[in-house]
Scaffold this motif. Sequence first.
Motif, PDB file in Angstrom:
ATOM      1  N   ASN A 167       6.471  14.355  -3.852  1.00  0.00           N
ATOM      2  CA  ASN A 167       5.094  14.135  -3.145  1.00  0.00           C
ATOM      3  C   ASN A 167       5.550  13.977  -1.566  1.00  0.00           C
ATOM      4  N   LYS A 168       6.778  13.231  -1.336  1.00  0.00           N
ATOM      5  CA  LYS A 168       7.205  13.375   0.087  1.00  0.00           C
ATOM      6  C   LYS A 168       7.355  14.603   0.737  1.00  0.00           C
ATOM      7  N   ILE A 169       8.012  15.629  -0.191  1.00  0.00           N
ATOM      8  CA  ILE A 169       8.477  17.110   0.420  1.00  0.00           C
ATOM      9  C   ILE A 169       6.718  17.695   0.752  1.00  0.00           C
ATOM     10  N   VAL A 170       6.010  17.576   0.007  1.00  0.00           N
ATOM     11  CA  VAL A 170       4.600  18.029   0.078  1.00  0.00           C
ATOM     12  C   VAL A 170       3.994  17.458   1.502  1.00  0.00           C
ATOM     13  N   PHE A 171       4.056  16.065   1.254  1.00  0.00           N
ATOM     14  CA  PHE A 171       3.596  15.399   2.683  1.00  0.00           C
ATOM     15  C   PHE A 171       4.170  15.861   4.087  1.00  0.00           C
ATOM     16  N   GLU A 172       5.432  16.168   3.817  1.00  0.00           N
ATOM     17  CA  GLU A 172       6.315  16.619   4.950  1.00  0.00           C
ATOM     18  C   GLU A 172       5.811  18.051   5.470  1.00  0.00           C
ATOM     19  N   HIS A 173       5.095  18.710   4.292  1.00  0.00           N
ATOM     20  CA  HIS A 173       4.533  20.262   4.880  1.00  0.00           C
ATOM     21  C   HIS A 173       2.990  20.014   5.244  1.00  0.00           C
ATOM     22  N   GLN A 174       2.656  18.968   5.406  1.00  0.00           N
ATOM     23  CA  GLN A 174       1.212  18.465   5.872  1.00  0.00           C
ATOM     24  C   GLN A 174       0.301  18.888   4.537  1.00  0.00           C
ATOM     25  N   SER A 194      -8.588  11.285   7.705  1.00  0.00           N
ATOM     26  CA  SER A 194      -7.647  10.947   8.822  1.00  0.00           C
ATOM     27  C   SER A 194      -6.962   9.610   8.200  1.00  0.00           C
ATOM     28  N   ARG A 195      -7.799   8.765   7.913  1.00  0.00           N
ATOM     29  CA  ARG A 195      -7.406   7.480   7.474  1.00  0.00           C
ATOM     30  C   ARG A 195      -6.641   7.339   6.023  1.00  0.00           C
ATOM     31  N   ILE A 196      -6.969   8.303   5.548  1.00  0.00           N
ATOM     32  CA  ILE A 196      -6.374   8.565   4.099  1.00  0.00           C
ATOM     33  C   ILE A 196      -4.792   9.129   4.409  1.00  0.00           C
ATOM     34  N   ALA A 197      -4.729   9.991   5.270  1.00  0.00           N
ATOM     35  CA  ALA A 197      -3.717  10.747   5.672  1.00  0.00           C
ATOM     36  C   ALA A 197      -2.687   9.486   6.336  1.00  0.00           C
ATOM     37  N   GLU A 198      -3.254   8.698   7.220  1.00  0.00           N
ATOM     38  CA  GLU A 198      -2.428   7.667   7.882  1.00  0.00           C
ATOM     39  C   GLU A 198      -1.901   6.557   6.845  1.00  0.00           C
ATOM     40  N   LEU A 199      -2.684   6.165   5.885  1.00  0.00           N
ATOM     41  CA  LEU A 199      -2.339   5.339   4.906  1.00  0.00           C
ATOM     42  C   LEU A 199      -1.137   5.820   4.024  1.00  0.00           C
ATOM     43  N   GLN A 200      -1.233   7.303   3.510  1.00  0.00           N
ATOM     44  CA  GLN A 200      -0.081   7.751   3.054  1.00  0.00           C
ATOM     45  C   GLN A 200       1.006   8.013   3.971  1.00  0.00           C
ATOM     46  N   ARG A 201       0.985   8.177   5.086  1.00  0.00           N
ATOM     47  CA  ARG A 201       2.229   8.231   5.791  1.00  0.00           C
ATOM     48  C   ARG A 201       2.748   6.795   6.124  1.00  0.00           C
ATOM     49  N   ASP A 202       2.075   5.929   5.857  1.00  0.00           N
ATOM     50  CA  ASP A 202       2.540   4.286   6.209  1.00  0.00           C
ATOM     51  C   ASP A 202       3.185   4.206   4.856  1.00  0.00           C
ATOM     52  N   ARG A 203       2.474   4.563   3.717  1.00  0.00           N
ATOM     53  CA  ARG A 203       3.073   4.190   2.382  1.00  0.00           C
ATOM     54  C   ARG A 203       4.571   4.945   2.203  1.00  0.00           C
ATOM     55  N   ILE A 204       4.662   6.139   2.844  1.00  0.00           N
ATOM     56  CA  ILE A 204       5.942   6.903   2.651  1.00  0.00           C
ATOM     57  C   ILE A 204       6.918   6.185   3.687  1.00  0.00           C
ATOM     58  N   GLU A 205       6.490   5.964   4.808  1.00  0.00           N
ATOM     59  CA  GLU A 205       7.312   5.527   5.838  1.00  0.00           C
ATOM     60  C   GLU A 205       8.073   3.858   5.252  1.00  0.00           C
ATOM     61  N   GLY A 206       6.987   3.200   4.704  1.00  0.00           N
ATOM     62  CA  GLY A 206       7.410   1.984   4.061  1.00  0.00           C
ATOM     63  C   GLY A 206       8.463   2.060   2.856  1.00  0.00           C
ATOM     64  N   LEU A 207       8.097   3.276   2.167  1.00  0.00           N
ATOM     65  CA  LEU A 207       9.049   3.435   1.114  1.00  0.00           C
ATOM     66  C   LEU A 207      10.427   3.936   1.599  1.00  0.00           C
TER      67      LEU A 207
END
Length: 375
Positions: free
Chosen positions: A333-340, A136-149
């Motif tokens: 990477n962002k497209i894949v992330f948007e697909h969970q 969950s923390r890794i997913a949260e960090l990835q989400r923060d990274r993408i939002e920051g980008l």
Amino acid sequence: MPSFNSIIVENIIESIDVGLMVISHEGKIKFLNSAACEILNLNREKSLGFGWGELFITDEVFNTEFNQVILDVINERKAGLKHIVPYTVKGMKCPKKLSITSSFLTENDKVLGLVFLFDDITDIFNAERREKKIISRIAELQRDRIEGLDSLSQAVAHQVLNPTTIIGGMANLVSRKLQPEDPLQRELKIISEEAMKLEGLVAAVKTYSNMPKPDISAVDVSDFFKEALDNANLILERIGESIEMKLKCSVEKINVGKELFKTAIVELLLNASNFTPEKVTLVHIEVEKVKHTIQIRIIDHGLGIEPQMINHVLDPFFSTKAKGVGMGLPRVNKIVFEHQGKLYIKSPGPEKGTTVTIELPCPDVECCSKGKKLN
């Protein structure tokens, strides 16, 4: 004197680390092995012969779930089921997690009592809980990274576009006012070309930051990858190159935003072509269900990736191509992330090809069918 068989049984029962308790049909505890005494914090000599309620039901709230399982088996004959419940030992700060399985003790079809098996799964339960927190923390960090980008991309697009357009426009304006043989033409051409590169970078950044959310639907795997291949080859046709695809799938449909996800697959196919010296690039694509995920592997046999670069390929603006802007793989990477989902890139090293793995959550509906192979 006990028989040889009874000695064997007694030794085996005493040696196992699973607790065993036998309760007669009157509710009396008739047998406890050492593991049961340790797990339940009982004294064997003081417990045998007592009613189980006298030992376990000390008040209305203490070990309620545990006691309810025993009651259901005794009163409603709910044997053969497996339950996971908390069990608190007085004096302990945190409760244990017990797995309880029950069955009947019978002789000549007559029920003599009930058998309970207790397994202390506290360590396993805590390890799984820690693993879930880490994921969950890794997913949260990835989400923060993408939002920051995203925020950075929008700022770059806004702050850089106008000055870049003006610089390029002014360079062209000055160039037209000078004679063709003027020595300054060379410098102005360089300025104009670099301004165009910046405009291309800004366009890539805007595409990234303005990416729509996926409109999820079930799509046919074979048709989807054929369309992606056709799109990629249409682009490569302009430079006299092409891709041949070998598709192996054991999944009939995947749930994705078709057009958006196709953009990611086309990008990966083009990337494979860019790093393959041959005019025709062979790409193997494998789609299969692995546990609770759908895994898509895109495998090429091209130049591969240097070990020191493998950790940077998803970084924005990182590119080994002379004219690249380094936003292709971050966009994927962002497209894949948007697909969970999750994206993994591996390469054994230079000249050994690259494998890109996309891991998508498997829908609850039946998503797998008999495998089929398309050449």
